[in-house]
Scaffold this motif. Sequence first.
Motif, PDB file in Angstrom:
ATOM      1  N   TYR A  13      40.844  40.472  35.939  1.00 42.30           N
ATOM      2  CA  TYR A  13      40.814  39.610  34.760  1.00 42.30           C
ATOM      3  C   TYR A  13      41.924  38.582  34.954  1.00 42.30           C
ATOM      4  N   SER A  14      41.526  37.319  34.958  1.00 44.44           N
ATOM      5  CA  SER A  14      42.430  36.279  35.434  1.00 44.44           C
ATOM      6  C   SER A  14      42.221  34.985  34.658  1.00 44.44           C
ATOM      7  N   TYR A  15      43.224  34.130  34.701  1.00 46.17           N
ATOM      8  CA  TYR A  15      43.101  32.750  34.217  1.00 46.17           C
ATOM      9  C   TYR A  15      43.579  31.864  35.351  1.00 46.17           C
ATOM     10  N   TRP A  16      42.827  30.840  35.646  1.00 48.66           N
ATOM     11  CA  TRP A  16      43.059  30.067  36.869  1.00 48.66           C
ATOM     12  C   TRP A  16      44.481  29.547  36.998  1.00 48.66           C
ATOM     13  N   ARG A  17      45.132  29.202  35.864  1.00 47.81           N
ATOM     14  CA  ARG A  17      46.462  28.605  35.934  1.00 47.81           C
ATOM     15  C   ARG A  17      47.571  29.598  35.606  1.00 47.81           C
ATOM     16  N   SER A  18      47.231  30.848  35.471  1.00 44.89           N
ATOM     17  CA  SER A  18      48.244  31.876  35.224  1.00 44.89           C
ATOM     18  C   SER A  18      49.039  32.140  36.490  1.00 44.89           C
ATOM     19  N   THR A  19      50.358  31.997  36.402  1.00 49.51           N
ATOM     20  CA  THR A  19      51.214  32.262  37.551  1.00 49.51           C
ATOM     21  C   THR A  19      51.128  33.723  37.970  1.00 49.51           C
ATOM     22  N   ALA A  20      51.113  34.613  36.993  1.00 51.95           N
ATOM     23  CA  ALA A  20      51.073  36.044  37.296  1.00 51.95           C
ATOM     24  C   ALA A  20      49.763  36.421  37.984  1.00 51.95           C
ATOM     25  N   ALA A  21      48.658  35.865  37.510  1.00 53.29           N
ATOM     26  CA  ALA A  21      47.371  36.135  38.150  1.00 53.29           C
ATOM     27  C   ALA A  21      47.327  35.530  39.554  1.00 53.29           C
ATOM     28  N   TYR A  22      47.947  34.384  39.732  1.00 55.87           N
ATOM     29  CA  TYR A  22      48.023  33.723  41.044  1.00 55.87           C
ATOM     30  C   TYR A  22      48.686  34.655  42.059  1.00 55.87           C
ATOM     31  N   ARG A  23      49.782  35.305  41.663  1.00 53.83           N
ATOM     32  CA  ARG A  23      50.470  36.226  42.566  1.00 53.83           C
ATOM     33  C   ARG A  23      49.523  37.334  43.031  1.00 53.83           C
ATOM     34  N   VAL A  24      48.780  37.878  42.079  1.00 56.39           N
ATOM     35  CA  VAL A  24      47.890  38.998  42.402  1.00 56.39           C
ATOM     36  C   VAL A  24      46.747  38.536  43.303  1.00 56.39           C
ATOM     37  N   ARG A  25      46.226  37.338  43.064  1.00 57.52           N
ATOM     38  CA  ARG A  25      45.169  36.817  43.938  1.00 57.52           C
ATOM     39  C   ARG A  25      45.670  36.704  45.370  1.00 57.52           C
ATOM     40  N   ILE A  26      46.902  36.239  45.540  1.00 61.09           N
ATOM     41  CA  ILE A  26      47.469  36.155  46.887  1.00 61.09           C
ATOM     42  C   ILE A  26      47.561  37.546  47.499  1.00 61.09           C
ATOM     43  N   ALA A  27      48.042  38.497  46.737  1.00 62.33           N
ATOM     44  CA  ALA A  27      48.181  39.865  47.244  1.00 62.33           C
ATOM     45  C   ALA A  27      46.824  40.434  47.649  1.00 62.33           C
ATOM     46  N   LEU A  28      45.815  40.242  46.822  1.00 58.95           N
ATOM     47  CA  LEU A  28      44.469  40.709  47.162  1.00 58.95           C
ATOM     48  C   LEU A  28      43.981  40.079  48.462  1.00 58.95           C
ATOM     49  N   ASN A  29      44.233  38.796  48.618  1.00 62.00           N
ATOM     50  CA  ASN A  29      43.803  38.100  49.833  1.00 62.00           C
ATOM     51  C   ASN A  29      44.583  38.571  51.056  1.00 62.00           C
ATOM     52  N   LEU A  30      45.884  38.783  50.898  1.00 64.19           N
ATOM     53  CA  LEU A  30      46.682  39.267  52.026  1.00 64.19           C
ATOM     54  C   LEU A  30      46.231  40.655  52.463  1.00 64.19           C
ATOM     55  N   LYS A  31      45.792  41.472  51.496  1.00 66.78           N
ATOM     56  CA  LYS A  31      45.285  42.812  51.810  1.00 66.78           C
ATOM     57  C   LYS A  31      43.835  42.774  52.301  1.00 66.78           C
ATOM     58  N   ARG A  32      43.226  41.580  52.247  1.00 66.62           N
ATOM     59  CA  ARG A  32      41.837  41.375  52.681  1.00 66.62           C
ATOM     60  C   ARG A  32      40.861  42.210  51.856  1.00 66.62           C
ATOM     61  N   LEU A  33      41.092  42.196  50.545  1.00 68.72           N
ATOM     62  CA  LEU A  33      40.282  42.981  49.626  1.00 68.72           C
ATOM     63  C   LEU A  33      39.289  42.082  48.891  1.00 68.72           C
ATOM     64  N   SER A  34      38.077  42.550  48.755  1.00 77.70           N
ATOM     65  CA  SER A  34      37.077  41.839  47.961  1.00 77.70           C
ATOM     66  C   SER A  34      37.288  42.186  46.485  1.00 77.70           C
ATOM     67  N   TYR A  35      37.095  41.207  45.631  1.00 78.43           N
ATOM     68  CA  TYR A  35      37.249  41.457  44.205  1.00 78.43           C
ATOM     69  C   TYR A  35      36.423  40.455  43.407  1.00 78.43           C
ATOM     70  N   GLN A  36      36.125  40.843  42.198  1.00 81.14           N
ATOM     71  CA  GLN A  36      35.391  39.976  41.276  1.00 81.14           C
ATOM     72  C   GLN A  36      36.370  39.398  40.261  1.00 81.14           C
ATOM     73  N   THR A  37      36.330  38.092  40.098  1.00 80.11           N
ATOM     74  CA  THR A  37      37.171  37.448  39.094  1.00 80.11           C
ATOM     75  C   THR A  37      36.439  37.411  37.759  1.00 80.11           C
ATOM     76  N   ILE A  38      37.100  37.896  36.725  1.00 75.33           N
ATOM     77  CA  ILE A  38      36.570  37.814  35.367  1.00 75.33           C
ATOM     78  C   ILE A  38      37.504  36.893  34.583  1.00 75.33           C
ATOM     79  N   PRO A  39      37.078  35.659  34.317  1.00 81.00           N
ATOM     80  CA  PRO A  39      37.965  34.699  33.652  1.00 81.00           C
ATOM     81  C   PRO A  39      38.285  35.093  32.213  1.00 81.00           C
ATOM     82  N   VAL A  40      39.539  34.910  31.860  1.00 79.53           N
ATOM     83  CA  VAL A  40      40.006  35.066  30.482  1.00 79.53           C
ATOM     84  C   VAL A  40      40.731  33.770  30.134  1.00 79.53           C
ATOM     85  N   HIS A  41      40.076  32.922  29.336  1.00 76.93           N
ATOM     86  CA  HIS A  41      40.663  31.609  29.032  1.00 76.93           C
ATOM     87  C   HIS A  41      41.793  31.791  28.024  1.00 76.93           C
ATOM     88  N   LEU A  42      42.996  31.392  28.410  1.00 77.38           N
ATOM     89  CA  LEU A  42      44.169  31.631  27.582  1.00 77.38           C
ATOM     90  C   LEU A  42      44.369  30.608  26.471  1.00 77.38           C
TER      91      LEU A  42
END
Length: 215
Positions: free
Chosen positions: A5-34
Motif C-alpha cells: 500500500y503506497s502513495y507515489w510521492r511518499s518518501t517512506a513508501a519510496y524507501r520500501v520500493r527501493i528495498a523490494l527492488n534491491l531484493k528482486r522481489l515481485s510485488y503489487q502496488t495498491i495506491p492510497v492517495h494521501l
Amino acid sequence: MLKLYSYWRSTAAYRVRIALNLKRLSYQTIPVHLVKDGGEQHKPEYREKNPHGLVPLLDDNGKLLSQSMAICEYLDETHEGPGLLPSEPFLRAQVRSVCQTIACDIHPINNLRILQYLKGQMGVSDNAKNTWYSHWVQQGFSALEVQLSAQENQCQFAFGEEPTLADAFIVAQMYNARRFEIPLDDYPRLVAIEQHCLTLDAFKDAQPESQPDAT
C-alpha cells in the motif's frame, strides 16, 4: 505476491520500493492517495488494515506490517536476495544510524500530516511552512554529510561497494529535498551517493514518477 500500500510521492513508501527492488522481489502496488477526498488513508477500510493511517503498509499473505524501517528489515530477514544490511555488526549499526537519522529525525516532522497541521490548525504561511521544512532537512543533511565524509575508504555507495538500506533512505529523502528546492551545494557526498544510486534500475524503477499512481 507481496502487496504494498503506497502513495507515489511518499518518501517512506519510496524507501520500501527501493528495498523490494534491491531484493528482486515481485510485488503489487495498491495506491492510497494521501490528498484526494481528504486522504484515502483516513477511510475506515484502510484504517482497519493500518490504524496509524499512514503509508507504506506491507501485506505478506495477510500479515500486515507498517513502518518503513520495520518493513525493510523484515524483507531482508525473510527473503533471499542481496542483503540490505552489512553482516559486520558495527557497520550494520552505522547503516541503521543513517536510516534512523532520516526516518526518525528528518522525515517525521516534515511529512504531509505535519505540513497540513502547520498550514491548517497553526495557520502558518506557505513561506513559513517551507522554512520549517528546509531547516530540519538541512540540519539532518549537515550531520549526515559529516558522518559519511569521515569514512576512510569512501565508496560510491554510502557504505561499501554494494547498496544498503542507507542508500535507499538517502535517495528517497534527497527526492523530497529537491522537490522543496532546498540547496544541496553543501552536501556533495550525499549528492554523489544519490546520483550513483540512480544509475541502477532498482532505484530508477522505484522513483515516484515511475509509479502507476503518479499524477
